[in-house]
Design an enzyme around this catalytic site. Structure first.
Site, PDB file in Angstrom:
ATOM      1  CG  HIS A 141      -2.167  -0.818   1.001  1.00  0.00           C
ATOM      2  ND1 HIS A 141      -2.971  -0.670  -0.103  1.00  0.00           N
ATOM      3  CD2 HIS A 141      -2.733  -1.805   1.744  1.00  0.00           C
ATOM      4  CE1 HIS A 141      -3.982  -1.525  -0.029  1.00  0.00           C
ATOM      5  NE2 HIS A 141      -3.858  -2.230   1.084  1.00  0.00           N
ATOM      6  CB  CYS A 184      25.853  -1.671 -32.101  1.00  0.00           C
ATOM      7  SG  CYS A 184      27.172  -2.903 -32.235  1.00  0.00           S
TER       8      CYS A 184
END
Length: 804
Positions: A429, A759
């Protein structure tokens, strides 16, 4: 028909005003989804009409008005005093005879269905609960294992009284609800015996990033309150919805929680005791803590439930409706049950195309780490709050530090700059409320209260992946905002480099064409931490190392199983972020000195004077010193593609010196189940050695595509070790010789009808290199994530000027 009691088969989501959000959703699922295999325990709602009836019959409204009409909610003392008086007023009410009769008659009918030994769960269900704007998470009470008529009636009144807990009053105030217009209904349902099983919470999206392609499950032993309240660090599982819907049944990603305790039922209940307790926590065993509390089959059942629940509610609403759900596993019958479903209230409320990304601009001393809630950064003076009696000492803008936060603490949580707790997982919660409040939180830190008790100012970063970092001092950061609707669509594919699975979901919203380089090394280094050969041959390492390997792999069926599952789940998590777009995964490219640092590595690695051009990449894969380790890598990648369903994964071979070596690797991969062309498998090669460029026509005959590694290609073209302080100044990816190598490679790919990509760092660091690559007509560029958006803008303008 009674207005006081409604059975689940009589109610649905349209009945919130009468039975509250929890009851309405249970009825909705019971009526519509049990036929699809979703198990929901039967039960009934005691309606909001019954709540009004009880207060009317006892003339309680006037007394409640006296306490609430002029209440200063911002005063903690006034709130606590009024809240207690209101709860006493309601609890001391007599239950009218007709209402009592209706409740007990329904209880007897439920016993006819489940047997005389039935126990029930009695849960509050507010009429404003679970709306899209407010979850009412944890605001009202629940009572479990209720086994007699007297206990049931008492629990019913206690639930009604909890409509006026301090936290519930404050929550109504914050969300603009009239204190006395939010009526309470109560759920009475068959008790799922998770006290001797397991329970938890799940979401049909990733709670931190809003990534909608996953189901996220938290699980702990015993009753679910520990997961909900954040008093334990639970196990966590992710399941990928698109591949699940195609028939693949595997966990995408998992993490083992410590699960230090479990909640079970108490033996005796004293109804005369005001502080009535139905449950208690007991410590878990070492065995329970070191193993997952759900099997993979259990996780698949829960994922199936979550997908069906989300689909039903989305179809009913007419739009995608992510769901927040509670589940329980019955230790008696072994079945999994849905015990709650509500709309997710944070990510689902975000609209628009503005991408907001927080970036740390400074690094500092890390004091504590835990699980990041949200993706923001907060700063302020750390303030350790030990309990509810200290809440009034907390000041706005401070960083709340606590063992665990109770929903009673919501008044101070909303004014905190950030929240840090020792305990809890992503579905407790405290985490839900911090998300709802838009405040960064780091939960499950273990030692935060100890380390930060005397800390001064801290920076709390949730912007660096799934791990949250608490830094000493106030550090600089920036918020980058990008309007994605204005970004051009480029002809050149823009991909990203990504090796850290913890960042995958947060980067899934970037408008890329896939992942051009997914490095295995990060996953092996951070998650596996052991040398593959040591896991294959633990008998060859010393006793101390073997003990560490056993501890590392304890939750798995074998050391090999640990490697294969951990690597495959890490890679699949990366692939899921761009699915079904391409994800190019490079097989391991550790150098021998890097491999040696892994657990057990020194037993299997030779010392080399120059490991950068030594025993690395393709040369290792079929070599007797490492082939068994490579076989584990292949098993993991076969699992990713064939068992997990990520056929968007293309494999790439690094540092392949010669054509013959490349063919040997292709043959070795086929030997271990990765046959080129089978199930669409493509195998690329890194183009990072001058010989790859010189012989690109020959390499093209055995590989499906090339990715230029500009870092190593620059070093080997210029003969420069970029890590050497003496000659590093000569390292420059923009050198004309390097650019010529890239041109020859790109043209060679075109000539042979092979994919060309890059890359390396060059296009990320230098816009002029990106422009050069576009002019060459390279197929794709894979960039660092922080360079993607700017590069898309620049390339879009360039392509437009070139008439593309």
């Amino acid at each position: 028909m009674s207005q006081n009691v409604k059975w689940f088969n009589e109610i649905g989501i349209a009945d919130v005003a009468e039975v509250g959000g929890k009851n309405a959703s249970l009825g909705e699922m019971y009526q519509n989804l049990t036929s699809e295999g979703v198990r929901v325990p039967n039960g009934f709602a005691v309606t909001s009409d019954a709540y009004v009836h009880l207060l009317d019959a006892n003339n309680a409204w006037k007394e409640l008005h006296e306490q609430l009409d002029n209440l200063d909610v911002t005063s903690v003392d006034a709130l606590q005093t009024a809240g207690k008086k209101c709860r006493d007023i309601v609890y001391n009410c007599e239950i009218p005879a007709d209402l009592k009769s209706d409740i007990l008659s329904a209880y007897e009918k439920l016993k006819e269905e489940y047997g005389e030994n039935l126990s029930v769960a009695v849960r509050s269900s507010a009429t404003a609960e679970d709306s899209p704007e407010a979850s009412f998470a944890g605001q009202n009470d629940t009572y479990l294992n209720i086994a007699t008529a007297d206990e049931l009636l008492d629990a019913y009144k206690r639930c009604l009284a909890s409509n006026f807990t301090d936290r519930s009053i404050h929550y109504k105030y914050d969300n603009g609800f009239d204190y006395l217009k939010v009526y309470l209904s109560v759920v009475v349902m068959k008790m799922v015996r998770s006290d001797i099983g397991a329970s938890g919470v799940m979401f049909s999206l990733d709670t931190e990033t809003g990534f909608k392609d996953v189901v996220f499950i938290n699980a702990a032993l015993g009753l679910g309150e520990n997961v909900v309240q954040g008093t334990v660090n639970p196990d966590a599982f992710y399941v990928h919805k698109p591949t699940f819907n195609k028939g693949f049944r595997t966990v995408l990603k998992r993490s083992l929680g410590s699960k230090e305790k479990k909640m079970i039922f108490t033996d005796t209940i004293n109804l005369d005791n005001i502080a009535v307790e139905y449950t208690k926590n007991i410590p878990t065993t070492k065995e329970e803590q070191s193993h997952f509390c759900l099997s993979d089959d259990d996780v698949m059942v829960l994922a199936d439930y979550a997908i069906k629940v989300e689909k039903h509610y989305s179809e009913k609403a007419g739009y995608h409706k992510p769901m927040d759900m509670e589940w329980a596993k019955d230790g008696n019958d072994g079945h999994l049950y849905m015990v709650q479903a509500r709309p997710e209230t944070v990510q689902s409320q975000k609209h628009g195309n503005i991408l907001e990304v927080y970036h740390m601009q400074e690094s500092g001393k890390v004091l504590v780490t835990g699980q990041a809630i949200g993706t923001k950064i907060g700063q302020g003076k750390a303030h350790y709050i030990k309990g509810v009696e200290e809440l009034d000492t907390f000041k706005a803008g401070e960083v709340l530090v606590a063992d665990t936060t109770n929903p009673d603490w919501e008044p101070i949580m909303k004014i905190a700059a950030a929240i840090i707790t020792n305990k809890g997982g992503r579905t407790c919660h405290a985490a839900i409320l911090s998300r709802e409040l838009g405040i960064p939180a780091v939960v499950g830190c273990d030692n935060a209260t100890e380390v930060l008790a005397d800390a001064d100012k801290v920076t709390v970063s949730c912007a660096e992946g799934e791990d949250g970092h608490i830094y000493e001092g106030i550090l600089k950061y920036e918020i980058q905002k990008t309007d994605l609707s204005n970004l051009p669509k480029t002809k050149t594919e823009i991909m990203m480099n990504l090796g850290n699975p913890d960042l995958a979901f947060s980067l899934s919203s970037l408008p890329v064409d896939g992942i051009g380089l997914a490095r295995m090394e990060f996953i092996i280094n951070e998650y596996i931490q052991a040398h593959p050969m040591a896991l294959k041959h633990p008998e060859k390492v010393d006793d101390e190392t073997r003990a560490k390997l056993q501890e590392l792999t304890e939750a798995y069926s074998s050391m090999e199983d640990f490697f294969v599952k951990t690597l495959s789940e890490g890679v699949a998590t990366l692939a899921s972020a761009v699915y079904p777009k391409k994800c190019v995964v490079r097989m391991s490219d550790f150098k021998s000195n890097e491999y040696a640092t892994l657990l057990g590595g020194t037993t299997f690695e030779l010392k080399e004077d120059n490991p950068m051009i030594g025993f690395r990449g393709a040369s290792r894969y079929a070599h007797p010193n490492y082939e068994e380790g490579f076989a584990l890598e292949c098993a993991a990648m076969k699992r990713v593609r064939d068992e997990m369903g990520f056929t968007n994964v293309t494999l790439m071979i690094p540092f392949c010196r010669r054509v013959q070596e490349g063919q040997k690797v292709i043959d070795t991969m086929a030997k271990y189940g990765l046959k080129q062309g089978e199930n669409g498998l493509e195998i690329y090669v890194m183009c990072e050695i001058p010989n790859n460029v010189i012989q690109i026509d020959a390499f093209s005959k055995i590989f499906d595509g090339f990715s230029i590694g500009s870092n190593d290609l620059t070093q080997l073209t210029l003969g420069v070790d970029r890590d050497s302080e003496v000659v590093a100044f000569d390292y420059d990816e923009r050198d004309e010789g390097v650019k010529e190598m890239i041109r020859l490679a790109t043209e060679g790919c075109k000539r042979n009808n092979r994919h060309s990509g890059i890359c390396g760092q060059a296009p990320s660091d230098y816009p002029e290199m990106a422009e050069y690559l576009v002019r060459l007509g390279i197929d794709s560029m894979s960039l660092n994530p922080d360079s993607v958006l700017k590069t898309i803008e620049n390339i879009g303008k360039l392509e437009k000027s070139l008439g593309r």
